[in-house]
Structure formats: C-alpha cells, structure tokens
Design a protein around this motif. Structure first.
Motif, PDB file in Angstrom:
ATOM      1  N   LEU A   1      -0.574  12.122  -9.732  1.00 14.79           N
ATOM      2  CA  LEU A   1      -1.620  13.174  -9.429  1.00 14.79           C
ATOM      3  C   LEU A   1      -0.892  14.538  -9.618  1.00 14.79           C
ATOM      4  CD1 LEU A   1      -3.037  11.443  -6.711  1.00 14.79           C
ATOM      5  CD2 LEU A   1      -4.150  11.335  -8.966  1.00 14.79           C
ATOM      6  N   ILE A   2      -1.562  15.613  -9.786  1.00 13.93           N
ATOM      7  CA  ILE A   2      -2.044  16.810  -9.927  1.00 13.93           C
ATOM      8  C   ILE A   2      -1.775  17.488  -9.187  1.00 13.93           C
ATOM      9  CG2 ILE A   2      -2.770  19.066 -11.168  1.00 13.93           C
ATOM     10  CD1 ILE A   2      -4.405  17.075 -13.208  1.00 13.93           C
ATOM     11  N   ASP A   3      -0.369  17.695  -8.891  1.00 16.24           N
ATOM     12  CA  ASP A   3      -0.081  18.250  -7.535  1.00 16.24           C
ATOM     13  C   ASP A   3       0.114  17.265  -6.116  1.00 16.24           C
ATOM     14  OD1 ASP A   3       0.219  21.265  -8.391  1.00 16.24           O
ATOM     15  OD2 ASP A   3      -1.334  21.782  -7.924  1.00 16.24           O
ATOM     16  N   GLY A   4       0.191  15.981  -6.778  1.00 15.82           N
ATOM     17  CA  GLY A   4       0.528  15.196  -5.581  1.00 15.82           C
ATOM     18  C   GLY A   4      -1.440  14.265  -4.491  1.00 15.82           C
TER      19      GLY A   4
ATOM     20  N   VAL B   1       0.749  -1.252  -0.142  1.00 16.13           N
ATOM     21  CA  VAL B   1       0.390   0.225   0.432  1.00 16.13           C
ATOM     22  C   VAL B   1       0.464   1.201  -0.123  1.00 16.13           C
ATOM     23  CG1 VAL B   1      -1.833   0.643   1.259  1.00 16.13           C
ATOM     24  CG2 VAL B   1      -2.081  -1.363   0.958  1.00 16.13           C
ATOM     25  N   GLU B   2       1.892   1.154   0.938  1.00 14.61           N
ATOM     26  CA  GLU B   2       2.445   2.140   0.647  1.00 14.61           C
ATOM     27  C   GLU B   2       3.725   2.101   0.048  1.00 14.61           C
ATOM     28  OE1 GLU B   2       3.021  -0.072   2.760  1.00 14.61           O
ATOM     29  OE2 GLU B   2       1.817   0.378   4.316  1.00 14.61           O
ATOM     30  N   GLU B   3       4.278   2.066  -0.594  1.00 11.25           N
ATOM     31  CA  GLU B   3       4.685   2.328  -2.432  1.00 11.25           C
ATOM     32  C   GLU B   3       3.509   2.495  -3.643  1.00 11.25           C
ATOM     33  OE1 GLU B   3       7.207   2.331  -5.358  1.00 11.25           O
ATOM     34  OE2 GLU B   3       7.670   2.276  -3.599  1.00 11.25           O
ATOM     35  N   LEU B   4       2.421   2.169  -3.560  1.00  8.95           N
ATOM     36  CA  LEU B   4       1.727   1.959  -3.584  1.00  8.95           C
ATOM     37  C   LEU B   4       1.306   3.525  -3.829  1.00  8.95           C
ATOM     38  CD1 LEU B   4      -0.928  -0.984  -4.440  1.00  8.95           C
ATOM     39  CD2 LEU B   4       0.583   0.639  -6.454  1.00  8.95           C
ATOM     40  N   GLU B   5       0.978   4.393  -2.591  1.00 10.00           N
ATOM     41  CA  GLU B   5       0.454   5.122  -2.754  1.00 10.00           C
ATOM     42  C   GLU B   5       1.360   6.514  -3.074  1.00 10.00           C
ATOM     43  OE1 GLU B   5      -1.551   8.388   1.192  1.00 10.00           O
ATOM     44  OE2 GLU B   5      -1.752   6.246   0.770  1.00 10.00           O
ATOM     45  N   ASN B   6       2.849   6.017  -2.904  1.00 14.99           N
ATOM     46  CA  ASN B   6       3.452   6.897  -3.018  1.00 14.99           C
ATOM     47  C   ASN B   6       3.455   7.199  -4.938  1.00 14.99           C
ATOM     48  OD1 ASN B   6       5.065   7.906  -0.963  1.00 14.99           O
ATOM     49  ND2 ASN B   6       6.277   5.466  -1.448  1.00 14.99           N
ATOM     50  N   GLN B   7       3.352   5.983  -5.811  1.00 18.10           N
ATOM     51  CA  GLN B   7       3.272   6.254  -6.789  1.00 18.10           C
ATOM     52  C   GLN B   7       2.124   6.612  -7.884  1.00 18.10           C
ATOM     53  OE1 GLN B   7       3.496   2.024  -8.857  1.00 18.10           O
ATOM     54  NE2 GLN B   7       5.163   1.337  -7.583  1.00 18.10           N
ATOM     55  N   VAL B   8       0.785   6.634  -6.923  1.00 16.51           N
ATOM     56  CA  VAL B   8      -0.402   7.639  -7.033  1.00 16.51           C
ATOM     57  C   VAL B   8       0.151   8.728  -6.669  1.00 16.51           C
ATOM     58  CG1 VAL B   8      -2.271   8.076  -6.397  1.00 16.51           C
ATOM     59  CG2 VAL B   8      -2.127   5.527  -6.157  1.00 16.51           C
TER      60      VAL B   8
ATOM     61  N   GLU C   1      -7.711  10.371  -2.008  1.00 16.20           N
ATOM     62  CA  GLU C   1      -8.096  10.815  -0.285  1.00 16.20           C
ATOM     63  C   GLU C   1      -7.293   9.578   0.261  1.00 16.20           C
ATOM     64  OE1 GLU C   1     -11.530  11.392   2.140  1.00 16.20           O
ATOM     65  OE2 GLU C   1     -11.581   9.596   1.632  1.00 16.20           O
ATOM     66  N   GLY C   2      -6.872   8.157   0.073  1.00 17.10           N
ATOM     67  CA  GLY C   2      -6.170   7.159  -0.047  1.00 17.10           C
ATOM     68  C   GLY C   2      -6.351   6.116  -0.973  1.00 17.10           C
ATOM     69  N   LEU C   3      -5.630   5.414   0.288  1.00 17.69           N
ATOM     70  CA  LEU C   3      -5.483   4.082  -0.193  1.00 17.69           C
ATOM     71  C   LEU C   3      -5.285   2.687   0.826  1.00 17.69           C
ATOM     72  CD1 LEU C   3      -2.894   3.335  -2.762  1.00 17.69           C
ATOM     73  CD2 LEU C   3      -5.331   3.956  -3.624  1.00 17.69           C
TER      74      LEU C   3
ATOM     75  N   ASP D   1      -6.411  -4.094 -13.065  1.00 20.54           N
ATOM     76  CA  ASP D   1      -5.206  -4.190 -12.417  1.00 20.54           C
ATOM     77  C   ASP D   1      -5.277  -2.034 -11.997  1.00 20.54           C
ATOM     78  OD1 ASP D   1      -3.653  -5.991 -10.465  1.00 20.54           O
ATOM     79  OD2 ASP D   1      -2.468  -4.667 -11.225  1.00 20.54           O
ATOM     80  N   ILE D   2      -4.468  -2.593 -10.316  1.00 22.82           N
ATOM     81  CA  ILE D   2      -3.824  -1.732  -9.779  1.00 22.82           C
ATOM     82  C   ILE D   2      -2.998  -0.773 -10.620  1.00 22.82           C
ATOM     83  CG2 ILE D   2      -2.468  -2.248  -8.123  1.00 22.82           C
ATOM     84  CD1 ILE D   2      -4.583   0.504  -8.176  1.00 22.82           C
ATOM     85  N   THR D   3      -1.870  -1.732 -11.341  1.00 21.77           N
ATOM     86  CA  THR D   3      -1.093  -1.222 -11.978  1.00 21.77           C
ATOM     87  C   THR D   3      -1.183  -0.764 -13.146  1.00 21.77           C
ATOM     88  OG1 THR D   3      -0.826  -3.550 -13.155  1.00 21.77           O
ATOM     89  CG2 THR D   3       1.308  -2.763 -11.008  1.00 21.77           C
ATOM     90  N   THR D   4      -2.283  -0.709 -13.985  1.00 23.93           N
ATOM     91  CA  THR D   4      -2.897  -0.348 -15.193  1.00 23.93           C
ATOM     92  C   THR D   4      -3.824   0.617 -14.928  1.00 23.93           C
ATOM     93  OG1 THR D   4      -3.899  -2.631 -15.468  1.00 23.93           O
ATOM     94  CG2 THR D   4      -4.668  -0.980 -17.275  1.00 23.93           C
ATOM     95  N   PHE D   5      -4.408   0.676 -13.733  1.00 23.39           N
ATOM     96  CA  PHE D   5      -4.627   1.958 -13.402  1.00 23.39           C
ATOM     97  C   PHE D   5      -3.887   3.491 -13.548  1.00 23.39           C
ATOM     98  CE2 PHE D   5      -5.883   4.601 -10.021  1.00 23.39           C
ATOM     99  CZ  PHE D   5      -6.837   5.576 -10.301  1.00 23.39           C
ATOM    100  N   LEU D   6      -2.994   2.411 -13.019  1.00 26.82           N
ATOM    101  CA  LEU D   6      -1.812   3.645 -12.124  1.00 26.82           C
ATOM    102  C   LEU D   6      -0.975   4.110 -13.635  1.00 26.82           C
ATOM    103  CD1 LEU D   6       0.246   2.210  -9.259  1.00 26.82           C
ATOM    104  CD2 LEU D   6      -0.005   4.340  -9.569  1.00 26.82           C
ATOM    105  N   GLY D   7      -0.811   3.685 -15.018  1.00 25.62           N
ATOM    106  CA  GLY D   7      -0.442   3.820 -15.777  1.00 25.62           C
ATOM    107  C   GLY D   7      -1.648   4.333 -16.387  1.00 25.62           C
ATOM    108  N   ASP D   8      -3.187   4.252 -15.919  1.00 25.26           N
ATOM    109  CA  ASP D   8      -4.240   5.674 -16.758  1.00 25.26           C
ATOM    110  C   ASP D   8      -3.724   7.238 -15.815  1.00 25.26           C
ATOM    111  OD1 ASP D   8      -5.319   3.539 -17.828  1.00 25.26           O
ATOM    112  OD2 ASP D   8      -6.529   2.520 -16.605  1.00 25.26           O
ATOM    113  N   LEU D   9      -3.591   6.917 -14.474  1.00 26.34           N
ATOM    114  CA  LEU D   9      -3.481   8.039 -14.054  1.00 26.34           C
ATOM    115  C   LEU D   9      -2.104   8.654 -14.552  1.00 26.34           C
ATOM    116  CD1 LEU D   9      -3.991   6.903 -10.241  1.00 26.34           C
ATOM    117  CD2 LEU D   9      -5.246   9.453 -12.124  1.00 26.34           C
ATOM    118  N   ARG D  10      -1.030   7.717 -14.999  1.00 25.82           N
ATOM    119  CA  ARG D  10       0.564   9.209 -15.224  1.00 25.82           C
ATOM    120  C   ARG D  10      -0.140   9.516 -17.143  1.00 25.82           C
ATOM    121  NH1 ARG D  10       2.864   4.058 -13.976  1.00 25.82           N
ATOM    122  NH2 ARG D  10       3.455   4.174 -11.280  1.00 25.82           N
TER     123      ARG D  10
END
Length: 103
Positions: free
Chosen positions: A42-45, A31-38, A75-77, A91-100
C-alpha cells in the motif's frame, strides 16, 4: 478459509464509509502474514485506489473532484468462514498482486 479485507473511504468532510471484500485464501496464509504483505503493497502502508485494484469505491455522496479523492484506507484483515463476495472470485494472493501493481 476466507479472508475479509476491511477498508474505508474518508471524504473531504471527514465522513467515513466502511466496506469489506471477502477473498478465498486457498494457500491458507495466516492473517498476520497477509496483513504484512498488504501493508507493504500500500501507499504509505495504508492507502490505495479502489478502482485500480478491483474493489468497490465506497463514496455514497456525489463525487466532487474538487474536494474528494480516489484514495481509500486499509483498515485490517480478518478470518471468515463464508463464501467470497468478490465478483471475479479472486484469491487473496491474486488481490495482493493487484495491490503491488496498482495500489
């Protein structure tokens, strides 16, 4: 293991609507690593446009383009042991790609 992505929409009157999407976490990333990546994506984190990353818009009142906006707040993970509830089974990694790309 699943990851719950929690977010909110704050309208022009500062009224808040909360929501979440549960993603599969097939790579078992912490969760900690994913939150850092999210936050890095994001815009302004903190901010993203829900429609651009494939999660539901949270406004419940009629949208007023002169007052409201499309930005949602991260808000958080959290860990979850339930089935994912995202309609396209990302998967969360695909969603991270969409966020990026689109956050």
């Amino acid at each position: 293991m699943q990851i719950q992505f929690n977010y909110l929409y704050r309208d022009a009157g500062n009224f808040k609507q909360f929501g979440s999407v549960v993603f599969d976490n097939n790579k078992c990333i912490s969760v900690e690593e994913l939150e850092n990546q999210v936050r890095a994506a994001l815009i302004d984190g903190q901010y993203f446009i829900a429609a651009k990353v494939g999660v539901p818009n949270l406004w419940v009142c009629p949208y007023d383009a002169e007052l409201d906006h499309g930005w949602h707040e991260f808000e958080g993970l959290g860990d979850r042991d339930t089935d994912s509830n995202n309609v396209d089974s990302r998967d969360i990694t695909t969603f991270l790609g969409d966020l990026r790309k689109n956050g």
